[in-house]
Design a protein around this motif. Structure first.
Motif, PDB file in Angstrom:
ATOM      1  N   LYS A  84     -20.442  39.867  52.332  1.00 41.66           N
ATOM      2  CA  LYS A  84     -20.662  40.989  53.249  1.00 41.66           C
ATOM      3  C   LYS A  84     -21.700  41.971  52.719  1.00 41.66           C
ATOM      4  O   LYS A  84     -22.649  42.332  53.419  1.00 41.66           O
ATOM      5  CB  LYS A  84     -19.345  41.740  53.519  1.00 41.66           C
ATOM      6  CG  LYS A  84     -18.239  40.910  54.113  1.00 41.66           C
ATOM      7  CD  LYS A  84     -17.057  41.773  54.558  1.00 41.66           C
ATOM      8  CE  LYS A  84     -16.502  42.658  53.464  1.00 41.66           C
ATOM      9  NZ  LYS A  84     -15.925  41.889  52.329  1.00 41.66           N
ATOM     10  N   THR A  85     -21.499  42.420  51.478  1.00 41.88           N
ATOM     11  CA  THR A  85     -22.404  43.415  50.902  1.00 41.88           C
ATOM     12  C   THR A  85     -23.805  42.856  50.727  1.00 41.88           C
ATOM     13  O   THR A  85     -24.804  43.524  51.062  1.00 41.88           O
ATOM     14  CB  THR A  85     -21.853  43.906  49.554  1.00 41.88           C
ATOM     15  OG1 THR A  85     -20.615  44.587  49.770  1.00 41.88           O
ATOM     16  CG2 THR A  85     -22.834  44.849  48.871  1.00 41.88           C
ATOM     17  N   ILE A  87     -25.342  40.497  52.352  1.00 39.78           N
ATOM     18  CA  ILE A  87     -26.014  40.330  53.644  1.00 39.78           C
ATOM     19  C   ILE A  87     -26.408  41.678  54.231  1.00 39.78           C
ATOM     20  O   ILE A  87     -27.553  41.859  54.686  1.00 39.78           O
ATOM     21  CB  ILE A  87     -25.113  39.554  54.610  1.00 39.78           C
ATOM     22  CG1 ILE A  87     -25.015  38.088  54.170  1.00 39.78           C
ATOM     23  CG2 ILE A  87     -25.645  39.639  56.045  1.00 39.78           C
ATOM     24  CD1 ILE A  87     -24.018  37.268  54.964  1.00 39.78           C
ATOM     25  N   CYS A  88     -25.494  42.638  54.223  1.00 42.05           N
ATOM     26  CA  CYS A  88     -25.754  43.899  54.917  1.00 42.05           C
ATOM     27  C   CYS A  88     -26.634  44.863  54.134  1.00 42.05           C
ATOM     28  O   CYS A  88     -27.461  45.563  54.717  1.00 42.05           O
ATOM     29  CB  CYS A  88     -24.426  44.569  55.276  1.00 42.05           C
ATOM     30  SG  CYS A  88     -23.520  43.691  56.560  1.00 42.05           S
ATOM     31  N   GLN A  89     -26.465  44.910  52.817  1.00 42.09           N
ATOM     32  CA  GLN A  89     -27.258  45.857  52.029  1.00 42.09           C
ATOM     33  C   GLN A  89     -28.612  45.309  51.616  1.00 42.09           C
ATOM     34  O   GLN A  89     -29.558  46.077  51.436  1.00 42.09           O
ATOM     35  CB  GLN A  89     -26.485  46.270  50.781  1.00 42.09           C
ATOM     36  CG  GLN A  89     -25.483  47.387  51.007  1.00 42.09           C
ATOM     37  CD  GLN A  89     -25.161  48.135  49.731  1.00 42.09           C
ATOM     38  OE1 GLN A  89     -25.122  47.573  48.646  1.00 42.09           O
ATOM     39  NE2 GLN A  89     -24.913  49.427  49.849  1.00 42.09           N
ATOM     40  N   ASN A  90     -28.715  44.004  51.467  1.00 39.43           N
ATOM     41  CA  ASN A  90     -29.940  43.434  50.909  1.00 39.43           C
ATOM     42  C   ASN A  90     -30.736  42.573  51.889  1.00 39.43           C
ATOM     43  O   ASN A  90     -31.968  42.686  51.949  1.00 39.43           O
ATOM     44  CB  ASN A  90     -29.604  42.593  49.671  1.00 39.43           C
ATOM     45  CG  ASN A  90     -28.956  43.405  48.571  1.00 39.43           C
ATOM     46  OD1 ASN A  90     -27.743  43.525  48.515  1.00 39.43           O
ATOM     47  ND2 ASN A  90     -29.756  43.988  47.692  1.00 39.43           N
ATOM     48  N   ILE A  91     -30.053  41.723  52.625  1.00 40.69           N
ATOM     49  CA  ILE A  91     -30.769  40.740  53.438  1.00 40.69           C
ATOM     50  C   ILE A  91     -31.145  41.277  54.816  1.00 40.69           C
ATOM     51  O   ILE A  91     -32.312  41.212  55.219  1.00 40.69           O
ATOM     52  CB  ILE A  91     -29.947  39.450  53.558  1.00 40.69           C
ATOM     53  CG1 ILE A  91     -29.748  38.828  52.169  1.00 40.69           C
ATOM     54  CG2 ILE A  91     -30.619  38.458  54.501  1.00 40.69           C
ATOM     55  CD1 ILE A  91     -28.834  37.626  52.154  1.00 40.69           C
ATOM     56  N   THR A 164     -19.673  47.184  56.521  1.00 38.78           N
ATOM     57  CA  THR A 164     -18.783  46.193  55.926  1.00 38.78           C
ATOM     58  C   THR A 164     -17.474  46.887  55.556  1.00 38.78           C
ATOM     59  O   THR A 164     -17.463  48.059  55.184  1.00 38.78           O
ATOM     60  CB  THR A 164     -19.375  45.561  54.650  1.00 38.78           C
ATOM     61  OG1 THR A 164     -19.268  46.487  53.556  1.00 38.78           O
ATOM     62  CG2 THR A 164     -20.824  45.161  54.853  1.00 38.78           C
ATOM     63  N   THR A 165     -16.378  46.151  55.661  1.00 39.18           N
ATOM     64  CA  THR A 165     -15.084  46.720  55.324  1.00 39.18           C
ATOM     65  C   THR A 165     -14.054  45.635  55.077  1.00 39.18           C
ATOM     66  O   THR A 165     -14.169  44.518  55.588  1.00 39.18           O
ATOM     67  CB  THR A 165     -14.578  47.651  56.447  1.00 39.18           C
ATOM     68  OG1 THR A 165     -13.360  48.288  56.032  1.00 39.18           O
ATOM     69  CG2 THR A 165     -14.330  46.885  57.736  1.00 39.18           C
TER      70      THR A 165
END
Length: 212
Positions: A84-85, A87-91, A164-165
């Motif tokens: 999750k992290t 994908i959402c923070q980097n990709i 994300t959670t």
């Protein structure tokens, strides 16, 4: 009931007229239409994980969201170690910038309380690990609920939320223990949850942690 065309046309004219006074009746949502989204997402995973990159079934839904998000943000729900992290923070920020020129501003949930005023002003906002922060804070003696404010602002202004959670959505109880399962509804209220569901596409990730 069908509306008389005369009234419908008149109402549409009024909407156009009101724009001259700062009232914008039209959505300003961020619309994504990424070509070959599945390939771009996989390329992002491989760029960070190399040969350890794996494609989970739920990633198909993320690729579909990139292909056409219908103006909605993204809410990734799942346990730890499912990407999750990453994908959402980097990709996703890199893919979005490449095709829209918009810069996604990424924050951890713990940083949200100190930065909420900045976050509300961004067009694309990433919040990682929602639920690990305190849901309320005091600012100069004023009690505030930062995440609730962020969701309200996104609905009004059309900003894109990527979240994300580990929390679930609605209130639930563990059948074995009888204890409540932490949820977005319990932590932020049904009003914020309803607005969040209206402004984001929800993707549930499941499976074993991929961390070594």
């Amino acid at each position: 009931m069908n509306t008389n065309n005369h009234y419908l046309d008149a109402f549409r004219q009024e909407k156009e007229y009101m724009r001259n006074f700062g009232f914008d009746p039209y959505s300003k949502r961020v619309n994504l239409a990424i070509p070959n989204a599945r390939e771009w997402l996989m390329a992002g995973l491989q760029s960070y994980l190399g040969d350890d990159a794996k494609w989970l079934p739920a990633y198909e839904e993320i690729a579909e969201w990139l292909t056409d998000n219908h103006g909605k943000g993204l809410l990734l729900i799942g346990t730890c170690g499912l990407g999750k992290t990453l994908i959402c923070q980097n990709i996703l920020p890199m893919i979005i910038r490449r095709f829209t020129s918009l810069i996604a501003k990424a924050y951890t949930a713990n940083a949200m309380n100190k930065n909420i005023d900045k976050m509300i002003g961004h067009r694309v906002v990433v919040v990682d690990d929602l639920g690990t922060e305190q849901p309320e804070t005091l600012t100069y003696g004023e009690r505030r609920y930062p995440f609730n404010e962020l969701v309200d602002s996104a609905e009004r202004n059309g900003s894109l939320l990527i979240i994300t959670t580990n929390l679930g959505t609605y209130h639930a109880v563990n059948k074995k223990t009888g204890n409540p399962i932490p949820s977005i509804e319990d932590r932020y209220g049904i009003r914020t949850l309803d607005r969040l569901r209206a402004t984001t596409s929800v993707v549930l990730l499941s499976g074993e942690s991929m961390r070594h």
